[in-house]
Motif scaffolding. Structure first.
Motif, PDB file in Angstrom:
ATOM      1  N   SER A  27       0.682  -1.212  -0.116  1.00 35.30           N
ATOM      2  CA  SER A  27      -0.011  -0.033   0.007  1.00 35.30           C
ATOM      3  C   SER A  27       0.864   1.179  -0.129  1.00 35.30           C
ATOM      4  N   LYS A  28       0.356   2.624   0.020  1.00 35.50           N
ATOM      5  CA  LYS A  28       1.013   3.624  -0.168  1.00 35.50           C
ATOM      6  C   LYS A  28       1.545   3.840   1.246  1.00 35.50           C
ATOM      7  N   LEU A  29       0.982   3.561   2.418  1.00 33.33           N
ATOM      8  CA  LEU A  29       1.650   3.730   3.510  1.00 33.33           C
ATOM      9  C   LEU A  29       2.844   2.742   3.736  1.00 33.33           C
ATOM     10  N   THR A  30       2.723   1.588   3.409  1.00 34.46           N
ATOM     11  CA  THR A  30       3.947   0.593   3.421  1.00 34.46           C
ATOM     12  C   THR A  30       4.938   1.115   2.562  1.00 34.46           C
ATOM     13  N   ARG A  31       4.544   1.683   1.369  1.00 32.79           N
ATOM     14  CA  ARG A  31       5.843   2.330   0.603  1.00 32.79           C
ATOM     15  C   ARG A  31       6.704   3.579   1.214  1.00 32.79           C
ATOM     16  N   LEU A  32       5.533   4.314   1.901  1.00 31.03           N
ATOM     17  CA  LEU A  32       6.238   5.578   2.876  1.00 31.03           C
ATOM     18  C   LEU A  32       7.199   4.929   3.799  1.00 31.03           C
ATOM     19  N   TRP A  33       6.488   3.761   4.488  1.00 32.40           N
ATOM     20  CA  TRP A  33       7.385   3.311   5.500  1.00 32.40           C
ATOM     21  C   TRP A  33       8.840   2.648   5.130  1.00 32.40           C
ATOM     22  N   PHE A  34       8.715   2.054   4.105  1.00 37.04           N
ATOM     23  CA  PHE A  34       9.849   1.772   3.288  1.00 37.04           C
ATOM     24  C   PHE A  34      10.941   2.772   2.745  1.00 37.04           C
ATOM     25  N   ILE A  35      10.409   3.811   2.318  1.00 43.75           N
ATOM     26  CA  ILE A  35      11.173   5.060   2.060  1.00 43.75           C
ATOM     27  C   ILE A  35      11.702   5.727   3.299  1.00 43.75           C
ATOM     28  N   PHE A  36      10.924   5.663   4.324  1.00 49.02           N
ATOM     29  CA  PHE A  36      11.637   6.431   5.690  1.00 49.02           C
ATOM     30  C   PHE A  36      12.668   5.488   6.162  1.00 49.02           C
ATOM     31  N   LEU A  37      12.469   4.086   6.193  1.00 48.00           N
ATOM     32  CA  LEU A  37      13.655   3.159   6.767  1.00 48.00           C
ATOM     33  C   LEU A  37      15.000   3.263   5.758  1.00 48.00           C
ATOM     34  N   CYS A  38      14.635   3.443   4.484  1.00 48.94           N
ATOM     35  CA  CYS A  38      15.820   3.577   3.695  1.00 48.94           C
ATOM     36  C   CYS A  38      16.604   5.022   3.959  1.00 48.94           C
ATOM     37  N   SER A  39      15.565   6.023   4.034  1.00 50.33           N
ATOM     38  CA  SER A  39      16.333   7.488   4.240  1.00 50.33           C
ATOM     39  C   SER A  39      17.078   7.334   5.688  1.00 50.33           C
ATOM     40  N   ILE A  40      16.659   6.602   6.598  1.00 48.26           N
ATOM     41  CA  ILE A  40      17.453   6.572   7.807  1.00 48.26           C
ATOM     42  C   ILE A  40      18.880   5.840   7.547  1.00 48.26           C
ATOM     43  N   GLN A  41      18.866   4.942   6.700  1.00 52.15           N
ATOM     44  CA  GLN A  41      20.094   4.338   6.414  1.00 52.15           C
ATOM     45  C   GLN A  41      21.178   5.295   5.675  1.00 52.15           C
ATOM     46  N   PHE A  46      25.681   9.091   5.217  1.00 52.63           N
ATOM     47  CA  PHE A  46      26.137  10.273   4.796  1.00 52.63           C
ATOM     48  C   PHE A  46      26.881  11.095   5.915  1.00 52.63           C
ATOM     49  N   PHE A  47      26.136  11.009   7.185  1.00 50.58           N
ATOM     50  CA  PHE A  47      26.778  11.450   8.166  1.00 50.58           C
ATOM     51  C   PHE A  47      28.229  10.838   8.774  1.00 50.58           C
ATOM     52  N   GLN A  48      28.335   9.702   8.410  1.00 59.74           N
ATOM     53  CA  GLN A  48      29.701   9.040   8.711  1.00 59.74           C
ATOM     54  C   GLN A  48      30.732   9.517   7.683  1.00 59.74           C
ATOM     55  N   THR A  69      29.860   1.512   7.809  1.00 56.47           N
ATOM     56  CA  THR A  69      28.761   1.771   6.859  1.00 56.47           C
ATOM     57  C   THR A  69      28.716   0.824   5.735  1.00 56.47           C
ATOM     58  N   THR A  70      29.687  -0.253   5.683  1.00 61.38           N
ATOM     59  CA  THR A  70      29.460  -1.562   4.807  1.00 61.38           C
ATOM     60  C   THR A  70      28.130  -2.222   5.318  1.00 61.38           C
ATOM     61  N   ILE A  71      27.834  -2.477   6.503  1.00 63.81           N
ATOM     62  CA  ILE A  71      26.528  -2.924   6.720  1.00 63.81           C
ATOM     63  C   ILE A  71      25.483  -2.343   6.265  1.00 63.81           C
ATOM     64  N   LEU A  72      25.403  -1.007   6.347  1.00 62.37           N
ATOM     65  CA  LEU A  72      24.297  -0.387   6.022  1.00 62.37           C
ATOM     66  C   LEU A  72      24.351  -0.407   4.313  1.00 62.37           C
ATOM     67  N   ALA A  73      25.453  -0.125   3.815  1.00 63.12           N
ATOM     68  CA  ALA A  73      25.386  -0.422   2.296  1.00 63.12           C
ATOM     69  C   ALA A  73      24.919  -1.632   1.808  1.00 63.12           C
ATOM     70  N   LEU A  74      25.347  -2.825   2.577  1.00 64.25           N
ATOM     71  CA  LEU A  74      24.710  -4.147   2.321  1.00 64.25           C
ATOM     72  C   LEU A  74      23.078  -4.111   2.510  1.00 64.25           C
ATOM     73  N   SER A  75      22.693  -3.698   3.541  1.00 65.83           N
ATOM     74  CA  SER A  75      21.495  -3.565   3.695  1.00 65.83           C
ATOM     75  C   SER A  75      20.608  -2.884   2.628  1.00 65.83           C
ATOM     76  N   MET A  76      21.306  -1.650   2.427  1.00 65.43           N
ATOM     77  CA  MET A  76      20.604  -0.936   1.353  1.00 65.43           C
ATOM     78  C   MET A  76      20.269  -1.781  -0.110  1.00 65.43           C
ATOM     79  N   ALA A  77      21.501  -2.358  -0.417  1.00 64.89           N
ATOM     80  CA  ALA A  77      21.469  -3.198  -1.603  1.00 64.89           C
ATOM     81  C   ALA A  77      20.485  -4.386  -1.375  1.00 64.89           C
ATOM     82  N   THR A  78      20.184  -5.019  -0.310  1.00 62.79           N
ATOM     83  CA  THR A  78      19.059  -5.911  -0.375  1.00 62.79           C
ATOM     84  C   THR A  78      17.638  -5.110  -0.410  1.00 62.79           C
ATOM     85  N   TYR A  79      17.473  -4.178   0.279  1.00 58.63           N
ATOM     86  CA  TYR A  79      16.227  -3.248   0.298  1.00 58.63           C
ATOM     87  C   TYR A  79      15.923  -3.023  -1.181  1.00 58.63           C
TER      88      TYR A  79
END
Length: 392
Positions: A27-41, A46-48, A69-79
């Motif tokens: 749903s749109k709410l699910t997509r917004l939640w997904f974008i929010f989680l990605c933006s956090i990572q 960036f700030f590192q 940052t490698t952990i976050l980068a790998l997670s972003m790749a799976t997302y």
């Protein structure tokens, strides 16, 4: 009819729902939640890296930044990979649903239940272990501030931040928000790796179940030949049994190849990234063991454990697929084919010829997922660690 995603993918479904990647609820709410989680990572990464704008770039600083940052980068790749392959995930589940709808034998259903139980049990253990590890990591960061409140000291020293970041603000003043942001990024990153790995592991275990059903159908072939007296009926039943065994074996091979093909880029990034991550954190562990000031920093230890478990479970699942495919060939070879009629022997010969070629799960044509590959990758990680340790 019981839906496969509700009965056999229950744990994976819950984990993917948490990070907004379950393909049947977008749903749109699910997509917004997904974008929010990605933006956090993304902002955490960036700030590192902004620390290099205000601090001198040293070898130790680079290692400390990259180990997180490698952990976050790998997670972003799976997302990103799973978010762009929601239809592929649905297709896998629908194909499994079609196969399981054709099962009529209670023993075949029992085989599926057994493999599904094993998958759920392991996923629950890994999830609980990851949750406990995350809680322990958070406690190690919060307990100094907790004791500052319970037993305040006359002098308040600087708080020990386990992350090297530059937010261009007073870190002492905004320490709570900084820790909240970085911890949220790490938790969502680990959750992403866990959830995506869980669904892939479940897929592979169900492919193993399909191979096992193919072996079971071949085993039943000779039993029918011995027990059935009606020659015409026996011929029809045996032929249908072999056809069904070959069909489900073919579908299992197709699904395993398709799974690796669809997620090949992500899997290649994971393999390389996990080797790099393990090497970096082994170096961080060695630095901590030699230092007297960083005894409370457990993130590198947890990262090494995460890398080993993730690689071992993934390659073990791939090894199980290879072994179960080989078991179909062994079953066709070991059954009493010599007492069957000639036309049955010819059909079994077809299965033997097909099974003479080993099934390989190739990732980018470079890595072939198996326990042997896991051992090679672990050895490579230790080798890279020793090289970095010698030049630091």
């Amino acid at each position: 009819m019981i839906r496969l995603e509700n009965q056999y993918f229950h744990v994976s479904r819950i984990l993917l729902l948490i990070i907004g990647l379950w393909p049947y609820q977008q749903s749109k709410l699910t997509r917004l939640w997904f974008i929010f989680l990605c933006s956090i990572q993304m902002t955490a990464i960036f700030f590192q890296f902004t620390i290099f704008l205000t601090s001198k770039c040293t070898f130790d600083l680079v290692i400390k930044v990259l180990s997180v940052t490698t952990i976050l980068a790998l997670s972003m790749a799976t997302y990103v990979s799973f978010s762009t392959n929601t239809e592929v995930m649905k297709d896998f589940i629908e194909q499994l649903q079609y196969v399981y709808n054709t099962l009529k034998d209670e023993n075949e259903h029992a085989i599926v239940e057994k493999y599904d139980y094993n998958a759920k049990l392991l996923l629950i253990i890994v999830t609980v272990t990851s949750f406990c590890g995350s809680i322990g990591f958070l406690i190690t960061q919060c307990w100094p501030r907790f004791f500052d409140v319970i037993l305040p000291m006359n002098k308040s020293g600087p708080h020990n931040i386990l992350f090297v970041t530059e937010y261009f603000v007073d870190q002492e003043r905004y320490i709570v928000l900084i820790l909240l942001h970085m911890n949220a990024a790490l938790v969502t990153g680990v959750a992403g790796l866990l959830a995506t790995g869980a669904i892939l592991f479940t897929y592979l275990l169900h492919i193993c179940a399909m191979f096992r059903i193919a072996s079971y159908r071949l085993e039943c072939t000779i039993k029918i030949n011995i027990l059935e007296n009606n020659r015409l009926k026996r011929k029809n039943v045996i032929c249908n049994n072999i056809i069904n065994a070959v069909d489900i074996h073919r579908r299992a091979m197709k699904l395993s190849d398709l799974l690796v093909y669809r997620f090949e880029t992500m899997l290649l990034c994971l393999v390389i990234g996990l080797v790099v991550l393990m090497s970096l954190n082994l170096l961080r562990v060695s630095q901590i063991m030699l230092s007297k000031n960083d005894t409370t920093e457990i993130l590198p230890f947890l990262s090494v454990i995460l890398c080993v478990l993730y690689m071992f479970i993934g390659h073990s699942a791939a090894q199980m697929v290879i072994d179960h495919n080989s078991h179909v060939f062994v079953t066709a070879y070991n059954i009493q084919w010599y007492i069957a009629p000639l036309y049955i022997q010819k059909m079994i010969l077809f299965v033997l010829q097909k099974g003479s070629k080993d099934l390989t799960l190739s990732i980018g044509g470079i890595f072939f997922a198996s326990l042997e590959c896991f051992a090679s990758l672990t050895k490579a990680s230790i080798s890279y660690f020793t090289v970095m340790y010698s030049i630091r």
